[in-house]
Design an enzyme around this catalytic site. Structure first.
Site, mmCIF file in Angstrom:
data_model
loop_
_atom_site.group_PDB
_atom_site.id
_atom_site.type_symbol
_atom_site.label_atom_id
_atom_site.label_comp_id
_atom_site.label_asym_id
_atom_site.label_seq_id
_atom_site.Cartn_x
_atom_site.Cartn_y
_atom_site.Cartn_z
ATOM 1 N N GLY A 1 0.819 -1.211 0.000
ATOM 2 C CA GLY A 1 0.000 0.000 0.000
ATOM 3 C C GLY A 1 0.852 1.258 0.000
ATOM 4 O O GLY A 1 0.501 2.258 -0.636
ATOM 5 N N SER A 2 1.984 1.220 0.671
ATOM 6 C CA SER A 2 2.862 2.404 0.728
ATOM 7 C C SER A 2 3.525 2.668 -0.616
ATOM 8 O O SER A 2 3.803 3.827 -0.958
ATOM 9 C CB SER A 2 3.929 2.218 1.808
ATOM 10 O OG SER A 2 3.326 2.163 3.075
ATOM 11 N N SER B 1 6.820 4.159 4.274
ATOM 12 C CA SER B 1 6.294 2.946 4.909
ATOM 13 C C SER B 1 5.283 3.386 5.941
ATOM 14 O O SER B 1 5.648 4.079 6.904
ATOM 15 C CB SER B 1 7.417 2.150 5.584
ATOM 16 O OG SER B 1 6.856 1.182 6.457
ATOM 17 N N SER C 1 3.690 1.821 8.335
ATOM 18 C CA SER C 1 4.042 1.386 9.698
ATOM 19 C C SER C 1 5.395 1.940 10.107
ATOM 20 O O SER C 1 5.664 2.133 11.293
ATOM 21 C CB SER C 1 4.092 -0.143 9.756
ATOM 22 O OG SER C 1 5.104 -0.610 8.871
ATOM 23 N N THR D 1 8.791 -1.635 7.666
ATOM 24 C CA THR D 1 8.927 -2.619 6.587
ATOM 25 C C THR D 1 10.400 -2.801 6.206
ATOM 26 O O THR D 1 11.097 -1.838 5.857
ATOM 27 C CB THR D 1 8.059 -2.188 5.380
ATOM 28 O OG1 THR D 1 6.705 -2.220 5.821
ATOM 29 C CG2 THR D 1 8.215 -3.113 4.191
ATOM 30 N N ARG E 1 -2.824 0.316 3.348
ATOM 31 C CA ARG E 1 -3.465 0.545 2.043
ATOM 32 C C ARG E 1 -4.602 1.537 2.142
ATOM 33 O O ARG E 1 -4.972 2.179 1.157
ATOM 34 C CB ARG E 1 -3.973 -0.786 1.465
ATOM 35 C CG ARG E 1 -5.037 -1.459 2.302
ATOM 36 C CD ARG E 1 -5.357 -2.851 1.790
ATOM 37 N NE ARG E 1 -6.450 -3.495 2.519
ATOM 38 C CZ ARG E 1 -6.347 -4.047 3.707
ATOM 39 N NH1 ARG E 1 -5.201 -4.032 4.349
ATOM 40 N NH2 ARG E 1 -7.396 -4.608 4.285
ATOM 41 N N GLU F 1 -6.435 -7.827 -0.869
ATOM 42 C CA GLU F 1 -6.361 -7.556 0.571
ATOM 43 C C GLU F 1 -7.727 -7.301 1.214
ATOM 44 O O GLU F 1 -7.974 -7.749 2.326
ATOM 45 C CB GLU F 1 -5.419 -6.380 0.837
ATOM 46 C CG GLU F 1 -3.973 -6.707 0.482
ATOM 47 C CD GLU F 1 -3.023 -5.548 0.719
ATOM 48 O OE1 GLU F 1 -2.833 -5.167 1.882
ATOM 49 O OE2 GLU F 1 -2.491 -5.004 -0.273
ATOM 50 N N HIS G 1 0.168 -8.959 -26.762
ATOM 51 C CA HIS G 1 1.266 -9.711 -27.377
ATOM 52 C C HIS G 1 1.508 -11.043 -26.683
ATOM 53 O O HIS G 1 2.466 -11.732 -26.998
ATOM 54 C CB HIS G 1 2.532 -8.853 -27.380
ATOM 55 C CG HIS G 1 2.355 -7.582 -28.159
ATOM 56 N ND1 HIS G 1 2.570 -7.493 -29.511
ATOM 57 C CD2 HIS G 1 1.903 -6.362 -27.767
ATOM 58 C CE1 HIS G 1 2.303 -6.259 -29.925
ATOM 59 N NE2 HIS G 1 1.876 -5.551 -28.874
ATOM 60 N N LYS H 1 5.140 -11.606 7.847
ATOM 61 C CA LYS H 1 6.159 -10.663 8.358
ATOM 62 C C LYS H 1 6.734 -11.191 9.671
ATOM 63 O O LYS H 1 7.948 -11.104 9.902
ATOM 64 C CB LYS H 1 5.551 -9.266 8.585
ATOM 65 C CG LYS H 1 5.294 -8.489 7.300
ATOM 66 C CD LYS H 1 4.753 -7.091 7.586
ATOM 67 C CE LYS H 1 4.467 -6.329 6.300
ATOM 68 N NZ LYS H 1 3.906 -4.992 6.494
HETATM 69 C C1 F6R Z 1 -1.693 -3.596 4.386
HETATM 70 C C2 F6R Z 1 -0.995 -3.213 3.178
HETATM 71 C C3 F6R Z 1 0.335 -3.814 2.874
HETATM 72 C C4 F6R Z 1 1.462 -2.930 3.447
HETATM 73 C C5 F6R Z 1 2.836 -3.555 3.191
HETATM 74 C C6 F6R Z 1 3.985 -2.669 3.635
HETATM 75 O O1 F6R Z 1 -2.846 -2.815 4.547
HETATM 76 O O2 F6R Z 1 -1.479 -2.429 2.414
HETATM 77 O O3 F6R Z 1 0.454 -3.966 1.485
HETATM 78 O O4 F6R Z 1 1.403 -1.664 2.847
HETATM 79 O O5 F6R Z 1 2.925 -4.789 3.857
HETATM 80 O O6 F6R Z 1 3.804 -2.197 4.932
HETATM 81 P P1 F6R Z 1 3.966 -0.641 5.220
HETATM 82 O O7 F6R Z 1 3.007 0.041 4.324
HETATM 83 O O8 F6R Z 1 3.641 -0.476 6.663
HETATM 84 O O9 F6R Z 1 5.390 -0.317 4.897
#
Ligand code: F6R
Length: 346
Positions: A57-58, A95, A97, A100, A147, A232, A248, A340
């Site tokens: 999502g980021s 990111s 969170s 990541t 996301r 998701e 193609h 994770k």
């Molecule tokens: C969960 C989501 C995931 C996170 C990904 C990276 O809602 O969208 O795709 O974005 O796991 O984590 P972040 O965004 O925290 O770096």
């Protein structure tokens, strides 16, 4: 049959309250723009390429930047940086969170190479790293699924790039918000299925594996986002690809009747498609007739920016209603989190 018009039914599955977050998305985007406006990191002159380190999502913040930037933007979804990172590069680490691993590792590599950078997160290790290295950090509000925080992440980054003169468009932010609001007004939960295009599309995709087709350099990021939102939020397989490349190769995959069962195609177009790509969508739509259910979806808004972002917003609604039809809570992504945990436990 799952009823999409009964509030009770939505509440039964939507335990995490995703609909409230989606319906507040135009406001979130407005706040994202304001956050970017107030941030004002020092960006060196002479930036000739941008690397956005981000995952999932980021990473969408990077995709939006890539779509509207006047310099090449590389969305780096890896632990290492591409070999062209160096003089003239700006790194943006995004990111939600802030924790990541791939994003942090990419930023670390940039800091070791003394490449100018700034970071965006709701906190986490990214904020600590930014602080300890003295690089600018933009903090976005906590409490969202990454996301679902795309408005904060993408719009703040876009606003910063606009201020730095790195966009090839001059965004009309108000027009953008209006386009998002008009998607919301048409697709929100209170609008009955008979009048609600997002509910209707979700219903038509239910029980099938959707293939989302965008156009190169235009709606490609929309197709990617629709696919990941269906993965998701709706918790089911979905795939995306890009016109003209898919003409193609992928197109041949529809040859065998047995093997195309259960698929559904969604073409994502807007007013900014190359005329040849528009013709390709029409021809493909005709070719698929009677073989695979296929729909062509257009975009709201006037500007390129509004059309791309409002189509993304519409897809958020579709994936939400599809989750309800799948009788599942759109918010949690337990498999991502347990993956994770296993990675970091090693
Ligand atoms: C969960 C989501 C995931 C996170 C990904 C990276 O809602 O969208 O795709 O974005 O796991 O984590 P972040 O965004 O925290 O770096």
């Amino acid at each position: 049959m799952t009823e999409l018009d009964e509030e009770r039914q939505l509440q039964e599955y939507d335990k995490g309250g995703m609909i409230a977050v989606i319906e507040a998305y135009p406001d979130q985007c407005r706040e994202g723009i304001a956050l970017g406006d107030g941030f004002r990191p020092e960006i060196p002159t002479g930036v000739d390429k941008v690397i956005v380190c981000g995952m999932g999502g980021s990473a969408m913040a990077g995709e939006v930047a890539r779509r509207f930037s006047r310099v090449p933007v590389f969305v780096n979804r890896n632990y290492t940086l591409p070999s062209f990172a160096g003089d003239g590069t700006l790194i943006i680490a995004v990111s939600y969170s802030g924790n990541t691993a791939e994003t942090i590792s990419g930023l670390d590599a940039g800091l070791r190479a003394r490449i100018p950078a700034f970071a965006v997160s709701s906190g986490g290790k990214l904020e600590e790293i930014a602080r300890s290295h003295g690089i600018p950090h933009l903090r976005v509000p906590r409490g969202y699924q990454p996301r679902a925080a795309m408005g904060y992440l993408a719009l703040s980054v876009l606003r910063v790039l606009a201020q730095a003169g790195l966009l090839r468009i001059e965004p009309d932010w108000e027009e953008l918000i209006h386009a998002l609001e008009s998607v919301r007004d048409a697709s929100r939960a209170a609008v009955p299925e008979a009048d609600n295009p997002a509910k209707q599309l979700a219903r038509s995709l239910y029980g099938r594996i959707p293939l989302f087709y965008g156009t190169a350099g235009n709606t490609d990021l929309v197709a990617m986002r629709w696919k990941t939102q269906v993965n998701e939020n709706s918790k089911q397989p979905a795939f995306w690809n890009v016109i003209p490349e898919l003409n193609h190769n992928e197109i041949v995959g529809f040859s065998d009747e047995r093997l195309r069962q259960g698929l559904s195609c969604v073409f994502l177009k807007n007013d900014y498609d190359h005329p040849e790509n528009r013709a390709r969508i029409e021809i493909m739509h005709e070719l698929l007739h009677g073989k695979v259910p296929a729909v062509v979806i257009g975009a709201d808004g006037r500007s390129e920016l509004s059309q791309v972002l409002s189509q993304i917003h519409f897809g958020d609604y579709v994936s939400y209603y599809l989750a309800i039809l799948n009788q599942i809570d759109p918010t949690p992504v337990e498999l991502i989190e347990s993956f994770k945990r296993r990675m970091s436990a090693r």
